[in-house]
Design an enzyme around this catalytic site. Structure first.
Site, PDB file in Angstrom:
ATOM      1  N   ARG A  83      37.752  -3.055 -34.638  1.00 21.34           N
ATOM      2  CA  ARG A  83      36.618  -3.869 -35.144  1.00 21.34           C
ATOM      3  C   ARG A  83      36.565  -5.222 -34.980  1.00 21.34           C
ATOM      4  O   ARG A  83      36.002  -5.805 -35.760  1.00 21.34           O
ATOM      5  CB  ARG A  83      36.404  -3.191 -36.458  1.00 21.34           C
ATOM      6  CG  ARG A  83      36.024  -1.908 -36.800  1.00 21.34           C
ATOM      7  CD  ARG A  83      34.855  -1.287 -36.183  1.00 21.34           C
ATOM      8  NE  ARG A  83      35.096   0.136 -36.252  1.00 21.34           N
ATOM      9  CZ  ARG A  83      35.394   1.113 -35.401  1.00 21.34           C
ATOM     10  NH1 ARG A  83      35.836   0.858 -34.269  1.00 21.34           N
ATOM     11  NH2 ARG A  83      35.297   2.395 -35.555  1.00 21.34           N
ATOM     12  N   SER A 105      29.242   1.222 -42.476  1.00 21.26           N
ATOM     13  CA  SER A 105      30.811   1.348 -43.021  1.00 21.26           C
ATOM     14  C   SER A 105      30.804  -0.241 -43.589  1.00 21.26           C
ATOM     15  O   SER A 105      30.960  -0.936 -42.743  1.00 21.26           O
ATOM     16  CB  SER A 105      31.834   1.858 -42.143  1.00 21.26           C
ATOM     17  OG  SER A 105      31.614   3.144 -41.993  1.00 21.26           O
ATOM     18  N   GLU A 161      34.210  -4.804 -43.028  1.00 15.21           N
ATOM     19  CA  GLU A 161      33.882  -4.711 -41.647  1.00 15.21           C
ATOM     20  C   GLU A 161      32.702  -5.466 -41.493  1.00 15.21           C
ATOM     21  O   GLU A 161      32.406  -5.768 -40.378  1.00 15.21           O
ATOM     22  CB  GLU A 161      33.865  -3.062 -41.440  1.00 15.21           C
ATOM     23  CG  GLU A 161      33.143  -3.074 -39.909  1.00 15.21           C
ATOM     24  CD  GLU A 161      33.198  -1.281 -39.518  1.00 15.21           C
ATOM     25  OE1 GLU A 161      32.538  -1.160 -38.635  1.00 15.21           O
ATOM     26  OE2 GLU A 161      34.031  -0.658 -40.293  1.00 15.21           O
TER      27      GLU A 161
END
Length: 302
Positions: free
Chosen positions: A167, A218, A295
């Site tokens: 990520r 998320s 995130e």
């Protein structure tokens, strides 16, 4: 369309362009529908000494209630869609939604993009954050990108240049913009590809917030694999253990079907979201000794 500075607008709300439906106004706003216009808009903003924020599909973002300083350039570039049938490669401009990559691959009978079905956001944003799901990241199929650096240079780089991590990419850390990207796929059976896409979409539908519910995606990164394991540990599992699904601050609450989603109940502010995220992190740290890392990206004025 070519760049036209007269199409730059002042004090424009951006909340409806982000999936969280939260945030203040951009000082200046311009929508670019071609790579040429995007590059020219960046050049114009630099000459004005305006801070620049490139907005793609609007997911994975928490936009400040105080808005965004400088100019928001909305990347809606969809001027490149090329298929190399011999190499089984697709080249797409970065303003396309990630869903377009999945659709074109299916249409051409090319496998390898199915895992990205249902992921919101643009191709440029997906590369920036190395988006992924079901054990696959966008970096796994990326060959190369054309990027614009903030000194005005356009260069083609292979994926090693972008220093991908989970990520994360170099684009998140340094000022550069993805203009287009080439993806490597492989021949596949259309029916099998479609079946896998349907399966993934059904799995996402069963636990992800429905379209129309404000959500950034998320919220926290999954954790590294446990000793002896290969799969990452789901952040939602640890949030579940501390009773996260019952927690809320103002209009922001944890989604009842999946603890790693913070949703906008309709009147949430960025301050609500940040306060709830801090409560969740503190609770997981205190009760489990585990540090969660966001995130999503906070953007705009502090």
């Amino acid at each position: 369309m070519k760049f036209n500075p007269e199409l730059i607008h002042k004090n424009v709300p951006v909340k409806h362009l982000v999936t969280f439906n939260i945030g203040g106004n951009a000082d200046y706003f311009y929508s670019a529908d071609s790579i040429e216009a995007l590059c020219d808009a960046v050049d114009y903003a630099k000459k004005k000494n305006w801070p620049i924020f490139i907005l793609g599909g609007g997911s994975n973002l928490v936009v400040s209630d105080k808005g965004i300083e400088g100019i928001v350039i909305h990347n809606q570039c969809e001027d490149i869609c090329q298929i190399d049938k011999e190499k089984h490669q697709l080249r797409l401009s970065s303003g396309y939604l990630l869903s377009h990559l999945v659709e074109v691959a299916l249409h051409e009978g090319l496998a390898g993009a199915e895992s990205f079905a249902g992921i919101p956001g643009s191709i440029g944003g997906a590369i920036c954050g190395n988006a992924g799901a079901y054990g696959k990241s966008i970096s796994d199929i990326l060959v190369s990108c054309d990027i614009l650096t903030y000194d005005g240079k356009i260069q083609t780089v292979d994926k090693s240049f972008l220093q991908f991590e989970y990520r994360m990419s170099r684009i998140k850390k340094e000022p550069m913009i993805v203009l287009s990207a080439i993806f490597q796929l492989e021949p596949g059976d259309k029916e099998a590809i479609q079946a896998r896409i349907n399966e993934i979409k059904e799995q996402r539908h069963s636990k992800h917030p429905e379209k129309g519910i404000g959500c950034a995606g998320s919220f926290f990164k999954n954790l590294p694999p446990a000793p002896g394991e290969t799969r990452r540990q789901a952040a939602g599992m640890f949030l579940d253990k501390v009773g996260a699904k019952k927690m809320f601050v103002g209009g922001a609450s944890v989604y009842e079907k999946h603890a790693n989603f913070i949703i906008n109940k309709g009147n949430a502010t960025a301050s609500d979201v940040k306060a709830l995220a801090k409560l969740l992190k503190d609770k997981v740290k205190k009760e489990l000794g585990i540090t969660l890392e966001e995130e999503v990206r906070d953007v705009g004025r502090e």
